[in-house]
Design an enzyme around this catalytic site. Sequence first.
Site, short mmCIF file in Angstrom:
data_model
loop_
_atom_site.label_atom_id
_atom_site.label_comp_id
_atom_site.label_asym_id
_atom_site.label_seq_id
_atom_site.Cartn_x
_atom_site.Cartn_y
_atom_site.Cartn_z
N LYS A 16 -3.77 10.92 5.01
CA LYS A 16 -3.31 10.21 6.20
C LYS A 16 -2.22 11.07 6.85
CE LYS A 16 -4.02 6.97 2.69
NZ LYS A 16 -5.44 6.86 2.77
N HIS A 50 -8.97 11.39 1.56
CA HIS A 50 -8.07 10.26 1.37
C HIS A 50 -6.76 10.44 2.12
CE1 HIS A 50 -5.55 7.38 -1.06
NE2 HIS A 50 -6.65 6.67 -0.93
N ASP A 74 17.28 9.45 -8.35
CA ASP A 74 18.73 9.60 -8.26
C ASP A 74 19.26 9.49 -6.83
OD1 ASP A 74 18.97 9.92 -11.01
OD2 ASP A 74 18.80 12.10 -10.91
N LYS A 104 3.27 4.43 -1.15
CA LYS A 104 3.40 5.33 -2.29
C LYS A 104 4.71 6.08 -2.13
CE LYS A 104 -1.27 4.79 -1.78
NZ LYS A 104 -1.95 4.25 -0.60
N HIS A 116 0.81 -1.21 0.00
CA HIS A 116 0.00 0.00 0.00
C HIS A 116 0.85 1.27 0.00
CE1 HIS A 116 -3.25 2.66 1.88
NE2 HIS A 116 -3.84 2.13 0.83
N ASP A 131 1.25 19.08 18.91
CA ASP A 131 1.89 20.28 19.44
C ASP A 131 2.46 21.13 18.31
OD1 ASP A 131 1.09 19.64 21.99
OD2 ASP A 131 2.98 18.69 22.55
#
Length: 424
Positions: A299, A297, A124, A119, A117, A304
């Site tokens: 996350k 979508h 380089d 991404k 899952h 603080d």
Amino acid sequence: MSSGNNNHWTGGNRIELLENGEQFFPRVFDAIRKARREVIAETFILFEDKVGLQLHAAMREAAQRGVKIDLMIDGFGSPDLSREFIEGLTLAGVKVRVFDPGQRFMGQRLNVFRRMHRKIVVVDGERAFVGGINYSADHLLDFGPKAKQDYAVELAGPIVGEIHQFVLRAIALGGKGASWFRRRLKLAPPVNQVRAGEADAMFVTRDNRRHTNDIERQYRAAIRAARRRIVIANAYFFPGYLLIKELRRAARRGVDVRLVLQGEPDMPIVKTAASMLYHHLLHAGVRIYEYCDRPLHGKVALMDDRWSTVGSSNLDPLSLSLNLEANVIVRDAAFNQVLWERMDRLMQHSCKQVEAADLASEWSGWRLVRSFFVFHILRWYPALLGRLPRHAPRLTPAEATDLASRRGSGRSDPAGGATRTEAA
């Protein structure tokens, strides 16, 4: 596929928040076009729509001028790419690998659990991108009411060397199952990284072997340490008992705890699951905001004035107990302030705050029964899901699978956009 993750802070980084496909895709595609030596990319979903075709073109161009390109896609999340799409990449020299490709039974995909899952893009060994954004047109505002609200980060500095080593290891271990090989795996030394900024960063992953709860543990530690504010924006929210307990404790000791959850979910069950926790959280003083402009979508979270995280990991059973995930945790006041401003704007202008009075019509007896079962589900599901078979998924070259032999049944649309959604 062990991460080799040591969960330590690395200083000297520049980290920029990217919001939605409008900021993310141009930055990634430009980095690929300017690559000199190597591009490694991992994604759960790649659609053959206008975004997927732009990624396709950028990778082909780079490969044709000699850049080494390695693309990993998930066999469940990206099952319907055409033969022409795959061959267009492989014939140009792009290595396309499929994580755990699955066979269909009566048209249904059965390889649902323990998905790749993450991404991630590394260019380089010097620039990296980590977040929750897949390569699909539904991450662009012109997709319409179902366009997703999401986030990623672009990174430069020493942390990129750690992410680079991680993705190299993921490729090397993908086709090897023997622990003997894993223990003796030697990678090329990382690209020498110079300081690019002032931010401390930590790259944290979740796998099904050595790092089964690293991301959740970092969340819980940050919640325990919070003294002023906690903001968590998460698309799929149904965390385990320990994380819920820490949120309630934080609110009761006077921390301003806010959750930004889906109000217009891409899957109705998502809102249903999260709403089962509302009474429990509101009673402790947690403030809940439902994002109502379109499907959320993202996350992301902040605690603080310095701690923040952006990544692929939802706070739900799939991400916390089954899927392979990757988050970047940032310790930097400037980045924290930018993320706070984005979250505050969302809460002020795009969210409805859930009040206890909104839930008062629910029969109290049913609420008590439901709370009893929810409590025990939250307490035991991490251990129960962890007992599911821990097969060792392998990376398979795309041409060796039947992935490219099918056109999508509603998934791929080169002229338009994806018409199905996954818990992504």
